[in-house]
Motif scaffolding. Sequence first.
Motif, mmCIF file in Angstrom:
data_model
loop_
_atom_site.group_PDB
_atom_site.id
_atom_site.type_symbol
_atom_site.label_atom_id
_atom_site.label_comp_id
_atom_site.label_asym_id
_atom_site.label_seq_id
_atom_site.Cartn_x
_atom_site.Cartn_y
_atom_site.Cartn_z
ATOM 1 N N PHE A 13 12.084 31.526 13.640
ATOM 2 C CA PHE A 13 12.027 31.786 15.077
ATOM 3 C C PHE A 13 12.067 30.468 15.845
ATOM 4 C CE2 PHE A 13 9.643 35.323 13.187
ATOM 5 C CZ PHE A 13 10.252 36.415 13.800
ATOM 6 N N THR A 16 5.915 42.143 14.000
ATOM 7 C CA THR A 16 7.188 42.194 14.713
ATOM 8 C C THR A 16 7.320 40.956 15.590
ATOM 9 O OG1 THR A 16 6.202 43.369 16.576
ATOM 10 C CG2 THR A 16 7.135 44.728 14.785
ATOM 11 N N THR A 17 8.493 40.733 16.087
ATOM 12 C CA THR A 17 8.713 39.606 16.996
ATOM 13 C C THR A 17 7.795 39.716 18.205
ATOM 14 O OG1 THR A 17 11.003 39.505 16.250
ATOM 15 C CG2 THR A 17 10.485 38.340 18.273
ATOM 16 N N ALA A 75 12.003 34.731 8.010
ATOM 17 C CA ALA A 75 12.481 34.709 9.394
ATOM 18 C C ALA A 75 12.214 33.327 9.968
ATOM 19 C CB ALA A 75 11.769 35.769 10.227
ATOM 20 N N HIS A 116 12.841 33.615 19.675
ATOM 21 C CA HIS A 116 14.260 33.897 19.463
ATOM 22 C C HIS A 116 14.469 34.175 17.981
ATOM 23 C CE1 HIS A 116 15.374 32.293 23.479
ATOM 24 N NE2 HIS A 116 14.310 31.532 23.273
ATOM 25 N N GLU A 117 14.829 35.424 17.662
ATOM 26 C CA GLU A 117 15.127 35.811 16.282
ATOM 27 C C GLU A 117 16.495 35.310 15.863
ATOM 28 O OE1 GLU A 117 14.572 39.754 14.413
ATOM 29 O OE2 GLU A 117 13.548 40.205 16.281
ATOM 30 N N SER A 118 17.400 35.285 16.814
ATOM 31 C CA SER A 118 18.772 34.849 16.562
ATOM 32 C C SER A 118 19.374 34.475 17.910
ATOM 33 C CB SER A 118 19.595 35.972 15.917
ATOM 34 O OG SER A 118 19.865 36.991 16.871
ATOM 35 N N TRP A 138 15.884 38.355 21.071
ATOM 36 C CA TRP A 138 14.611 37.677 21.246
ATOM 37 C C TRP A 138 13.641 38.618 21.940
ATOM 38 C CZ3 TRP A 138 19.120 36.092 23.569
ATOM 39 C CH2 TRP A 138 19.239 36.276 24.956
#
Length: 128
Positions: A29, A80-81, A27, A115-117, A121
């Motif tokens: 971020f 997790t995020t 991942a 921000h994951e994508s 987020w």
Amino acid sequence: MTVRDHMMVAHSLAGEVFGPAQRLHGATFVVDATLRGEHLDDDGILVDIGRATELLRSVVGELSYRNLDEEPAFAGTNTTTEVLARHVADRLAAGIRAGALGPAVPVTGLVVTLHESHVAWASYERSL
């Protein structure tokens, strides 16, 4: 005032709710750290942007290019995020309390957003 950096990690998430993310995966971020305060200092700033950038870089550097499943700080925890945003916020708060931004900075709180994508987020907000 907000500064930005990024981190690349590997991890897996335990639990059926995570579907294919239960397997080890990477991942990346984008990390925003927003520092808040009710007033500016005598120079007209909340904090020095350079110092804030260095502090954020040091915190995300502790996690970057690591398999979080192997990090003692996250033993038994799904990274997790939301959990990672809280971790970064807590580490930033510790740095601020230790003087990384200078003496007597008027920062009263912070928000960390991972921000994951471009469409997802999570943020964690805390006071100091």
